[in-house]
Scaffold this active site. Structure first.
Site, PDB file in Angstrom:
ATOM      1  N   CYS A   1      21.763  57.310   4.476  1.00 19.56           N
ATOM      2  CA  CYS A   1      21.210  56.626   5.644  1.00 19.56           C
ATOM      3  C   CYS A   1      19.930  55.868   5.284  1.00 19.56           C
ATOM      4  O   CYS A   1      19.979  54.889   4.550  1.00 19.56           O
ATOM      5  CB  CYS A   1      20.998  57.643   6.767  1.00 19.56           C
ATOM      6  SG  CYS A   1      20.849  56.855   8.391  1.00 19.56           S
TER       7      CYS A   1
ATOM      8  N   HIS B   1      26.329  59.793   7.184  1.00 15.90           N
ATOM      9  CA  HIS B   1      25.858  61.173   7.132  1.00 15.90           C
ATOM     10  C   HIS B   1      26.958  62.120   6.660  1.00 15.90           C
ATOM     11  O   HIS B   1      27.771  62.583   7.464  1.00 15.90           O
ATOM     12  CB  HIS B   1      25.366  61.617   8.513  1.00 15.90           C
ATOM     13  CG  HIS B   1      24.094  60.987   8.941  1.00 15.90           C
ATOM     14  ND1 HIS B   1      22.868  61.587   8.785  1.00 15.90           N
ATOM     15  CD2 HIS B   1      23.853  59.786   9.504  1.00 15.90           C
ATOM     16  CE1 HIS B   1      21.919  60.800   9.243  1.00 15.90           C
ATOM     17  NE2 HIS B   1      22.492  59.692   9.677  1.00 15.90           N
TER      18      HIS B   1
ATOM     19  N   GLU C   1      26.575  65.096   5.912  1.00 18.79           N
ATOM     20  CA  GLU C   1      26.287  66.438   6.446  1.00 18.79           C
ATOM     21  C   GLU C   1      26.655  66.537   7.918  1.00 18.79           C
ATOM     22  O   GLU C   1      26.309  67.516   8.586  1.00 18.79           O
ATOM     23  CB  GLU C   1      24.793  66.760   6.257  1.00 18.79           C
ATOM     24  CG  GLU C   1      23.852  66.223   7.308  1.00 18.79           C
ATOM     25  CD  GLU C   1      23.773  64.709   7.356  1.00 18.79           C
ATOM     26  OE1 GLU C   1      23.325  64.172   8.382  1.00 18.79           O
ATOM     27  OE2 GLU C   1      24.160  64.040   6.382  1.00 18.79           O
TER      28      GLU C   1
END
Length: 371
Positions: free
Chosen positions: A257, A347, A349
């Site tokens: 990001c 992302h 995660e």
């Protein structure tokens, strides 16, 4: 005006009236829309949303309440929250309290009962813009409220990582045997990132965004991680210089990001502000190396300039603009071919969100293992 009336005022002068939701008062920020249909707690606590007023496109918000386990940071990060139809009561076995109560407890001014589809269409057509939510004693005439909004700072040129970074280093240990040790530059890191690294046997030492190269590389980490975060990457000169030094020393590096934008700028690429950005959990990304497509979680209003799939020169060799979004052709990742570094604009995660990209943490581990 009633006691519970609230209004969203956009900088173009449009007003969207509804009811106060959460705290009463005034808040200012950049109005953006987020399309995720789940994971509002993770969205609200994501540091990348700092100083933004988030408009939820999902009509029903608050159904699962709020708990003490799903926060991505120590507090709610959004400047304000706009929803259409908040749940009258939460219904989930993990819920510990009501969303509206949590917003009020943390002093987050919100707005409910508005046509969020209409707000979203305006933001798509005109672009993300400065806005304010006004309720309670902060309510006044439309001209005065708009003037307040126009006096607030724009997101372009905003240096915000320092507002969300940790003040002191801390370490998240690996689960089981420690395979690698990583130094993570906290530009607004989400809690799930070191957790996912830990599951792969990676110990993560998280450092403030102001750390110097000696602090970052203290103890000889196997790799460096650049986190997500808020603001304009053009203002992050310290992080860019730090990244350039890591590249020069050829320490394996992975960024996501905001970290993707920092790495790209360190490689000599430019960044720009998007019209309304990508904020959702169903955004496709093409990997130009493998030809595969991943559905990803994203939250960014700036992007890296360049032609997806192309190769460009940098101070450390050839860089492949290796990922892109087929929706609008924006660059979604870069891969260095002569030094051990890569990054993505999304992302891996993701919480809540798709897990197509989770394997990027394994790719980082493999990169460290090969160096």
């Amino acid at each position: 005006m009633t006691a519970d009336e609230a209004v969203l005022v956009l900088e173009d002068g449009s007003l969207h009236r509804g009811e106060a939701f959460g705290a009463r008062g005034r808040t200012l920020g950049e109005a953006v829309f987020a399309t995720g249909m789940t994971g509002y707690q993770e969205t609200l606590t994501d540091p990348s949303y700092h100083r933004q007023i988030v408009v939820a496109t999902a009509p029903h918000i608050g159904n699962t309440g709020w708990n003490d386990e799903d926060d991505e940071s120590a507090r709610i990060q959004v400047a304000g929250y706009v929803v259409r139809d908040p749940a009258r009561r939460p219904s989930n076995w993990r819920s510990q309290r009501d969303l509206a109560d949590e917003l009020a407890r943390q002093g987050v001014v919100g707005l409910a009962g508005v046509d969020t589809r209409a707000v979203t269409r305006r933001l798509r057509e005109a672009g993300s813009m400065r806005a304010g939510i006004f309720s309670g004693d902060a309510l006044s005439d439309a001209t005065s409220m708009r003037a307040t909004v126009l006096d607030s700072p724009e997101m372009a040129g905003a240096d915000l990582a320092g507002a969300v970074t940790t003040t002191e280093p801390y370490t998240v240990p690996a689960v089981g045997t420690t395979r690698f040790r990583v130094a993570a530059l906290d530009l607004g890191i989400k809690a799930n990132t070191p957790r996912m690294l830990a599951e792969r046997g990676i110990e993560t030492r998280v450092l403030p965004s102001t750390a110097h190269i000696e602090e970052l590389l203290e103890g000889g980490p196997d790799g460096v991680f650049l986190s997500n975060g808020p603001g304009d990457p053009a203002t992050a000169s310290h992080a860019v210089a730090l990244t350039s030094e890591v590249l020069r020393r050829e320490v394996p590096l992975f960024g996501i990001c905001f970290g993707n934008q920092i790495l790209s700028r360190a490689l000599g690429l430019e960044t720009y502000k998007m019209r309304y950005g990508h904020r959702g959990i169903n955004i496709p990304v093409v990997d130009h190396t493998t030809g595969t497509v991943a559905i990803t979680s994203q939250n960014h209003g700036f992007a890296v300039a360049g032609e997806p799939g192309s190769r460009v020169s940098s101070p450390v060799g050839t860089v492949h603009l290796s990922h892109s979004c087929p929706n609008d052709g924006t660059v979604e990742g870069v891969t260095c071919e002569d030094v051990p570094a890569f990054s993505v604009q999304y992302h891996p995660e993701a919480a809540a969100g798709p897990h197509d990209a989770a394997g990027l943490f394994d790719r980082f581990a493999d990169l460290m293992g090969s160096h």
